[in-house]
Motif scaffolding. Structure first.
Motif, PDB file in Angstrom:
ATOM      1  N   ALA A  53     -37.552  31.975  20.201  1.00  0.00           N
ATOM      2  CA  ALA A  53     -37.237  32.961  19.320  1.00  0.00           C
ATOM      3  C   ALA A  53     -36.119  33.938  20.129  1.00  0.00           C
ATOM      4  N   LEU A  54     -36.773  34.083  21.642  1.00  0.00           N
ATOM      5  CA  LEU A  54     -35.878  34.910  22.342  1.00  0.00           C
ATOM      6  C   LEU A  54     -34.323  34.381  22.526  1.00  0.00           C
ATOM      7  N   ASP A  55     -34.347  33.043  22.659  1.00  0.00           N
ATOM      8  CA  ASP A  55     -33.154  32.322  22.856  1.00  0.00           C
ATOM      9  C   ASP A  55     -32.208  32.558  21.574  1.00  0.00           C
ATOM     10  N   LEU A  56     -32.884  32.356  20.228  1.00  0.00           N
ATOM     11  CA  LEU A  56     -32.187  32.716  19.093  1.00  0.00           C
ATOM     12  C   LEU A  56     -31.368  34.205  19.006  1.00  0.00           C
ATOM     13  N   LEU A  57     -32.382  35.001  19.019  1.00  0.00           N
ATOM     14  CA  LEU A  57     -31.885  36.437  19.131  1.00  0.00           C
ATOM     15  C   LEU A  57     -30.802  36.729  20.216  1.00  0.00           C
ATOM     16  N   THR A  58     -31.092  36.235  21.427  1.00  0.00           N
ATOM     17  CA  THR A  58     -29.972  36.487  22.395  1.00  0.00           C
ATOM     18  C   THR A  58     -28.682  35.832  22.008  1.00  0.00           C
ATOM     19  N   SER A  59     -28.733  34.492  21.584  1.00  0.00           N
ATOM     20  CA  SER A  59     -27.514  33.948  21.061  1.00  0.00           C
ATOM     21  C   SER A  59     -27.036  34.776  20.041  1.00  0.00           C
ATOM     22  N   ALA A  60     -27.474  35.452  19.182  1.00  0.00           N
ATOM     23  CA  ALA A  60     -27.102  36.123  17.961  1.00  0.00           C
ATOM     24  C   ALA A  60     -26.589  37.408  18.171  1.00  0.00           C
ATOM     25  N   GLU A  61     -26.760  37.834  19.683  1.00  0.00           N
ATOM     26  CA  GLU A  61     -26.430  39.206  20.049  1.00  0.00           C
ATOM     27  C   GLU A  61     -27.238  40.205  19.716  1.00  0.00           C
ATOM     28  N   SER A  62     -28.498  39.856  19.364  1.00  0.00           N
ATOM     29  CA  SER A  62     -29.500  41.029  19.093  1.00  0.00           C
ATOM     30  C   SER A  62     -30.173  41.492  20.202  1.00  0.00           C
ATOM     31  N   LEU A  63     -30.071  40.515  21.057  1.00  0.00           N
ATOM     32  CA  LEU A  63     -31.025  40.805  22.431  1.00  0.00           C
ATOM     33  C   LEU A  63     -30.056  40.518  23.476  1.00  0.00           C
ATOM     34  N   VAL A  64     -30.265  41.474  24.560  1.00  0.00           N
ATOM     35  CA  VAL A  64     -29.609  41.235  25.879  1.00  0.00           C
ATOM     36  C   VAL A  64     -30.647  41.347  26.980  1.00  0.00           C
ATOM     37  N   SER A  65     -30.589  40.438  28.061  1.00  0.00           N
ATOM     38  CA  SER A  65     -31.540  40.434  29.110  1.00  0.00           C
ATOM     39  C   SER A  65     -30.945  41.311  30.293  1.00  0.00           C
ATOM     40  N   PRO A  66     -31.304  42.224  30.677  1.00  0.00           N
ATOM     41  CA  PRO A  66     -30.990  43.221  31.838  1.00  0.00           C
ATOM     42  C   PRO A  66     -31.358  42.740  32.946  1.00  0.00           C
ATOM     43  N   GLU A  75     -27.188  47.032  19.710  1.00  0.00           N
ATOM     44  CA  GLU A  75     -27.111  47.922  18.515  1.00  0.00           C
ATOM     45  C   GLU A  75     -27.519  47.126  17.307  1.00  0.00           C
ATOM     46  N   ILE A  76     -26.654  46.028  17.332  1.00  0.00           N
ATOM     47  CA  ILE A  76     -26.882  44.769  16.308  1.00  0.00           C
ATOM     48  C   ILE A  76     -28.306  44.473  16.031  1.00  0.00           C
ATOM     49  N   GLY A  77     -29.152  44.310  17.117  1.00  0.00           N
ATOM     50  CA  GLY A  77     -30.343  43.817  17.157  1.00  0.00           C
ATOM     51  C   GLY A  77     -31.358  45.029  16.447  1.00  0.00           C
ATOM     52  N   ALA A  78     -31.098  46.422  16.969  1.00  0.00           N
ATOM     53  CA  ALA A  78     -31.776  47.379  16.511  1.00  0.00           C
ATOM     54  C   ALA A  78     -31.740  47.480  15.014  1.00  0.00           C
ATOM     55  N   GLU A  79     -30.352  47.434  14.565  1.00  0.00           N
ATOM     56  CA  GLU A  79     -30.247  47.510  13.242  1.00  0.00           C
ATOM     57  C   GLU A  79     -30.959  46.397  12.327  1.00  0.00           C
ATOM     58  N   ARG A  80     -30.833  45.121  12.892  1.00  0.00           N
ATOM     59  CA  ARG A  80     -31.261  44.006  12.067  1.00  0.00           C
ATOM     60  C   ARG A  80     -33.030  44.312  12.270  1.00  0.00           C
TER      61      ARG A  80
END
Length: 139
Positions: A53-66, A75-80
């Motif tokens: 799930a983390l990989d999916l959302l990172t690939s979809a640019e919904s999550l970023v790993s600081p 921003e996209i992830g927060a909206e989604r």
């Protein structure tokens, strides 16, 4: 005959957005892996599915790993995440994903959502290392 149920990727996406909402994650909030793991247990999904799930959302640019072991909503992830949490008229895909998550939660024994002991974690880590070492082409 052992039949494996193939769970669609959208189920993992919905589950992770549910977890992020439960943790009250916002765009500027950093969420640590331990917090995600702790909340993920309530989904009824496998521990390894969290990484998918983390990989999916990172690939979809919904999550970023600081940093290693931490994620932040884009921003996209927060909206989604807000959209997933506040769907008033769900689509058929929304309904199916929610139904599958509900069914999984109902079928997982209540004790399996409890935190694992250190001994169980060490055994699981050992199994992962053995699997990694036994892959063809690995030394």
């Amino acid at each position: 005959m052992n039949v494996m149920l193939r769970v669609d990727d959208s189920i993992f996406e919905y589950a992770l957005y549910d977890v992020l909402n439960a943790l009250d994650a916002r765009q500027e909030t950093v969420v640590e892996l331990e917090a995600l793991r702790s909340e993920w247990r309530a989904t009824g999904l496998r521990h390894t599915d969290l990484y998918l799930a983390l990989d999916l959302l990172t690939s979809a640019e919904s999550l970023v790993s600081p940093s290693p072991g931490a994620w932040q909503l884009t921003e996209i992830g927060a909206e989604r995440a807000a959209l997933v949490a506040s769907v008033s008229t769900p689509t058929m895909a929304d309904q199916v994903a929610r139904s599958v998550l509900k069914l999984i939660k109902e079928r997982v024994p209540a004790g399996s959502s409890a935190p694992r002991s250190n001994m169980v974690r060490r055994r699981a880590a050992g199994r992962v290392r053995v699997r990694e070492l036994s892959r063809p082409g690995q030394f």
